[in-house]
Write a protein that holds these residues in place. Structure first.
Motif, PDB file in Angstrom:
ATOM      1  N   ARG A  67       2.500 -14.540  -1.877  1.00  0.00           N
ATOM      2  CA  ARG A  67       1.442 -15.167  -1.085  1.00  0.00           C
ATOM      3  C   ARG A  67       0.080 -14.509  -1.265  1.00  0.00           C
ATOM      4  O   ARG A  67      -0.890 -14.919  -0.643  1.00  0.00           O
ATOM      5  N   LYS A  68       0.008 -13.474  -2.062  1.00  0.00           N
ATOM      6  CA  LYS A  68      -1.228 -12.819  -2.513  1.00  0.00           C
ATOM      7  C   LYS A  68      -1.944 -11.973  -1.473  1.00  0.00           C
ATOM      8  O   LYS A  68      -2.373 -10.884  -1.753  1.00  0.00           O
ATOM      9  N   ARG A  69      -2.119 -12.470  -0.257  1.00  0.00           N
ATOM     10  CA  ARG A  69      -2.831 -11.743   0.805  1.00  0.00           C
ATOM     11  C   ARG A  69      -2.071 -11.943   2.112  1.00  0.00           C
ATOM     12  O   ARG A  69      -2.087 -13.033   2.683  1.00  0.00           O
ATOM     13  N   VAL A  70      -1.446 -10.875   2.581  1.00  0.00           N
ATOM     14  CA  VAL A  70      -0.586 -10.970   3.765  1.00  0.00           C
ATOM     15  C   VAL A  70      -0.916  -9.844   4.736  1.00  0.00           C
ATOM     16  O   VAL A  70      -1.195  -8.720   4.324  1.00  0.00           O
ATOM     17  N   ILE A  71      -0.859 -10.180   6.012  1.00  0.00           N
ATOM     18  CA  ILE A  71      -0.926  -9.180   7.072  1.00  0.00           C
ATOM     19  C   ILE A  71       0.375  -9.295   7.860  1.00  0.00           C
ATOM     20  O   ILE A  71       0.683 -10.353   8.411  1.00  0.00           O
ATOM     21  N   PHE A  72       1.144  -8.218   7.873  1.00  0.00           N
ATOM     22  CA  PHE A  72       2.362  -8.168   8.666  1.00  0.00           C
ATOM     23  C   PHE A  72       1.961  -7.699  10.057  1.00  0.00           C
ATOM     24  O   PHE A  72       1.488  -6.584  10.241  1.00  0.00           O
ATOM     25  N   MET A  81      -5.659  -7.116  13.483  1.00  0.00           N
ATOM     26  CA  MET A  81      -6.610  -7.193  12.386  1.00  0.00           C
ATOM     27  C   MET A  81      -6.896  -8.655  12.069  1.00  0.00           C
ATOM     28  O   MET A  81      -5.981  -9.452  11.943  1.00  0.00           O
ATOM     29  N   LEU A  82      -8.170  -8.994  11.946  1.00  0.00           N
ATOM     30  CA  LEU A  82      -8.561 -10.355  11.587  1.00  0.00           C
ATOM     31  C   LEU A  82      -9.219 -10.345  10.215  1.00  0.00           C
ATOM     32  O   LEU A  82     -10.191  -9.633   9.997  1.00  0.00           O
ATOM     33  N   LYS A  83      -8.647 -11.123   9.299  1.00  0.00           N
ATOM     34  CA  LYS A  83      -9.203 -11.216   7.953  1.00  0.00           C
ATOM     35  C   LYS A  83      -9.072 -12.656   7.479  1.00  0.00           C
ATOM     36  O   LYS A  83      -8.014 -13.265   7.615  1.00  0.00           O
ATOM     37  N   TYR A  88      -0.591 -14.452   8.086  1.00  0.00           N
ATOM     38  CA  TYR A  88      -0.023 -13.548   9.080  1.00  0.00           C
ATOM     39  C   TYR A  88       1.475 -13.808   9.198  1.00  0.00           C
ATOM     40  O   TYR A  88       1.896 -14.946   9.392  1.00  0.00           O
ATOM     41  N   LEU A  89       2.266 -12.763   9.067  1.00  0.00           N
ATOM     42  CA  LEU A  89       3.719 -12.878   9.202  1.00  0.00           C
ATOM     43  C   LEU A  89       4.215 -11.872  10.226  1.00  0.00           C
ATOM     44  O   LEU A  89       3.810 -10.710  10.227  1.00  0.00           O
ATOM     45  N   GLU A  90       5.096 -12.339  11.097  1.00  0.00           N
ATOM     46  CA  GLU A  90       5.719 -11.482  12.094  1.00  0.00           C
ATOM     47  C   GLU A  90       7.056 -10.966  11.567  1.00  0.00           C
ATOM     48  O   GLU A  90       7.590 -11.483  10.574  1.00  0.00           O
TER      49      GLU A  90
END
Length: 113
Positions: A67-72, A81-83, A88-90
């Motif tokens: 997915r190239k760009r992920v925030i866990f 964090m907001l980007k 966003y994955l939980e």
């Protein structure tokens, strides 16, 4: 705290969110692991099998690469964090995809007072 599970990646520091650990693949994909998500991951390791823990870490890496760009994150509706342009994955997004289902036993009593 060092996140040993991701030591093979280049570290990324987001100046706006210095408490969130970031990592980068050699091919450029980046991902961030919020502290609360990492706490869930570490707690899982203590309560469940080592095999399942390693499956989760592997899946996190796969998802970040795909997915190239992920925030866990702990909570995608209220992320730390907001980007822009990040997914966003939980924790349950990762575990459910592996058919590792975790029962939430933290809810209040069903009996009331």
């Amino acid at each position: 705290m060092n996140y040993e599970e991701f030591s093979e990646f280049e570290k990324v520091i987001d100046i706006a969110n210095p408490l969130v650990k970031g990592f980068k693949f050699k091919s450029g994909e980046t991902f961030f692991v919020e502290p609360a998500f990492y706490t869930q991951l570490v707690n899982f390791e203590e309560l469940y099998t080592s095999e399942d823990f390693h499956r989760i870490v592997k899946k996190m890496k796969e998802l970040a690469f795909e997915r190239k760009r992920v925030i866990f994150t702990y909570d995608y509706e209220n992320p730390f964090m907001l980007k822009d342009d990040y997914i966003y994955l939980e924790f349950t997004d990762v575990t459910d995809s592996l058919k590792i289902f975790i029962e939430d036993k933290s809810r209040g009593s069903d009996y009331g007072d």
